[in-house]
Design a protein around this motif. Structure first.
Motif, PDB file in Angstrom:
ATOM      1  N   GLU A  52       0.850  -1.183   0.000  1.00 54.23           N
ATOM      2  CA  GLU A  52       0.000   0.000   0.000  1.00 54.23           C
ATOM      3  C   GLU A  52       0.886   1.233   0.000  1.00 54.23           C
ATOM      4  OE1 GLU A  52      -3.719   2.224   2.237  1.00 54.23           O
ATOM      5  OE2 GLU A  52      -2.595   0.686   3.334  1.00 54.23           O
ATOM      6  N   ILE A  53       0.663   2.100  -0.981  1.00 56.81           N
ATOM      7  CA  ILE A  53       1.353   3.382  -1.040  1.00 56.81           C
ATOM      8  C   ILE A  53       0.477   4.412  -0.327  1.00 56.81           C
ATOM      9  CG2 ILE A  53       2.175   5.224  -2.541  1.00 56.81           C
ATOM     10  CD1 ILE A  53       3.966   2.811  -2.674  1.00 56.81           C
ATOM     11  N   GLY A  54       1.024   5.050   0.682  1.00 57.93           N
ATOM     12  CA  GLY A  54       0.237   5.955   1.507  1.00 57.93           C
ATOM     13  C   GLY A  54      -0.564   5.158   2.517  1.00 57.93           C
ATOM     14  N   ALA A 119      -3.844   1.931  -3.062  1.00 56.30           N
ATOM     15  CA  ALA A 119      -3.515   3.334  -2.796  1.00 56.30           C
ATOM     16  C   ALA A 119      -4.773   4.173  -2.644  1.00 56.30           C
ATOM     17  CB  ALA A 119      -2.649   3.907  -3.918  1.00 56.30           C
ATOM     18  N   ASN A 120      -4.764   4.990  -1.617  1.00 58.73           N
ATOM     19  CA  ASN A 120      -5.754   6.045  -1.408  1.00 58.73           C
ATOM     20  C   ASN A 120      -4.943   7.323  -1.259  1.00 58.73           C
ATOM     21  OD1 ASN A 120      -7.928   7.659  -0.654  1.00 58.73           O
ATOM     22  ND2 ASN A 120      -7.868   6.975   1.470  1.00 58.73           N
ATOM     23  N   LEU A 121      -4.620   7.937  -2.397  1.00 60.69           N
ATOM     24  CA  LEU A 121      -3.623   9.000  -2.449  1.00 60.69           C
ATOM     25  C   LEU A 121      -4.206  10.389  -2.202  1.00 60.69           C
ATOM     26  CD1 LEU A 121      -1.847   7.773  -5.698  1.00 60.69           C
ATOM     27  CD2 LEU A 121      -0.995   7.486  -3.356  1.00 60.69           C
ATOM     28  N   PRO A 122      -3.380  11.341  -1.723  1.00 60.87           N
ATOM     29  CA  PRO A 122      -3.804  12.742  -1.684  1.00 60.87           C
ATOM     30  C   PRO A 122      -4.093  13.212  -3.105  1.00 60.87           C
ATOM     31  CG  PRO A 122      -1.799  12.405  -0.403  1.00 60.87           C
ATOM     32  CD  PRO A 122      -2.017  11.160  -1.199  1.00 60.87           C
ATOM     33  N   GLN A 123      -5.308  13.700  -3.357  1.00 58.82           N
ATOM     34  CA  GLN A 123      -5.680  14.051  -4.736  1.00 58.82           C
ATOM     35  C   GLN A 123      -6.741  15.150  -4.776  1.00 58.82           C
ATOM     36  OE1 GLN A 123      -8.340  10.835  -6.518  1.00 58.82           O
ATOM     37  NE2 GLN A 123      -7.357   9.658  -4.865  1.00 58.82           N
ATOM     38  N   PHE A 124      -6.717  16.029  -3.779  1.00 54.60           N
ATOM     39  CA  PHE A 124      -7.668  17.137  -3.769  1.00 54.60           C
ATOM     40  C   PHE A 124      -6.985  18.362  -4.353  1.00 54.60           C
ATOM     41  CE2 PHE A 124     -10.368  20.473  -2.019  1.00 54.60           C
ATOM     42  CZ  PHE A 124     -11.621  19.929  -2.225  1.00 54.60           C
TER      43      PHE A 124
END
Length: 243
Positions: A52-54, A119-124
């Motif tokens: 898992e990334i992040g 991955a549940n990445l920062p994407q805002f």
């Protein structure tokens, strides 16, 4: 999301996480959607080597362990995330097959491949960071929301096994088709497994890059009085069948 390049193994929890860190790393609607995708597709997880990334709180890796993953590896830029994830996973008895690393996205796992990457990445998309009781890197995806996502997609193929799969969360307002195009350029296909609405808190909505907010309102962003919701995909990537 600032990247330090530092890689720190956390095979044993060196210290307990503080209550403040636990609050800052609390699971979100995105986390729940990612876990739900795994629970409805247990065959993807059973016996797999999982990255898992992040990795944040470590709860997604805990869910993968519960579904029978053979090995767990998490990478996060935040030292507190590594510590918090270690406490959770070791406390749940998964210490024998978990590795948590602090560092710059793919750097801590250079040269390694995994059966399943999550991955549940920062994407805002925002120009200023939203830090109300959250870590500074939480959600911050740059002005177009793609600062972290593009780097993830560009390096993904080098870390997937031949039959490997990737499951990620992906906000609709940062353009799923652009991600599909980047994936295709690296020999990967992308499909949406599910689309759902997530709530955007007012204080966060006000920070959204203006051009994206205007362009996407009524399309992927839906407002009901003072309440704003956005479409979010759970997407799967794999090597293209054409390869």
């Amino acid at each position: 999301m600032a990247m330090t390049g530092l890689s720190l193994a956390a095979e044993r929890p060196a210290a307990k996480s503080s209550p403040q860190e636990a609050v800052a790393l609390r699971p979100s609607e995105y986390t729940a959607a990612l876990i739900d995708a795994l629970r409805t597709r247990p065959g993807l997880v059973r016996g797999a080597t999982v990255l898992e990334i992040g990795s944040g709180s470590g709860v997604v890796l805990a869910a993968a362990a519960a579904l029978g993953a053979a090995e767990l590896c998490g990478v996060d830029i935040e030292e507190s995330a590594v510590a918090t994830g270690a406490v959770l996973l070791h406390g749940m008895g998964h210490g024998d097959h978990v590795e948590l690393l602090r560092g710059d996205m793919w750097r801590p796992v250079g040269g390694r491949r995994f059966d399943l990457i999550l991955a549940n990445l920062p994407q805002f998309p925002m120009e200023r960071r939203f830090c109300q009781d959250r870590l500074p890197s939480w959600s911050a995806g740059g002005t177009d929301g793609r600062q972290v996502m593009d780097r993830f997609l560009t390096g993904l193929a080098d870390h997937l096994t031949a039959c490997g799969r990737t499951v990620i969360t992906h906000n609709a307002f940062i353009d799923l088709e652009r991600s599909r195009s980047i994936a295709r350029a690296h020999g990967l296909s992308l499909r949406s497994l599910a689309t759902l609405l997530v709530h955007i808190p007012p204080e966060k909505f006000e920070l959204m890059t203006g051009g994206i907010r205007v362009a996407e309102e009524g399309r992927s962003i839906h407002r009901y009085g003072p309440h704003a919701f956005a479409e979010m995909h759970v997407a799967e990537l794999r090597r293209s069948l054409e390869d």
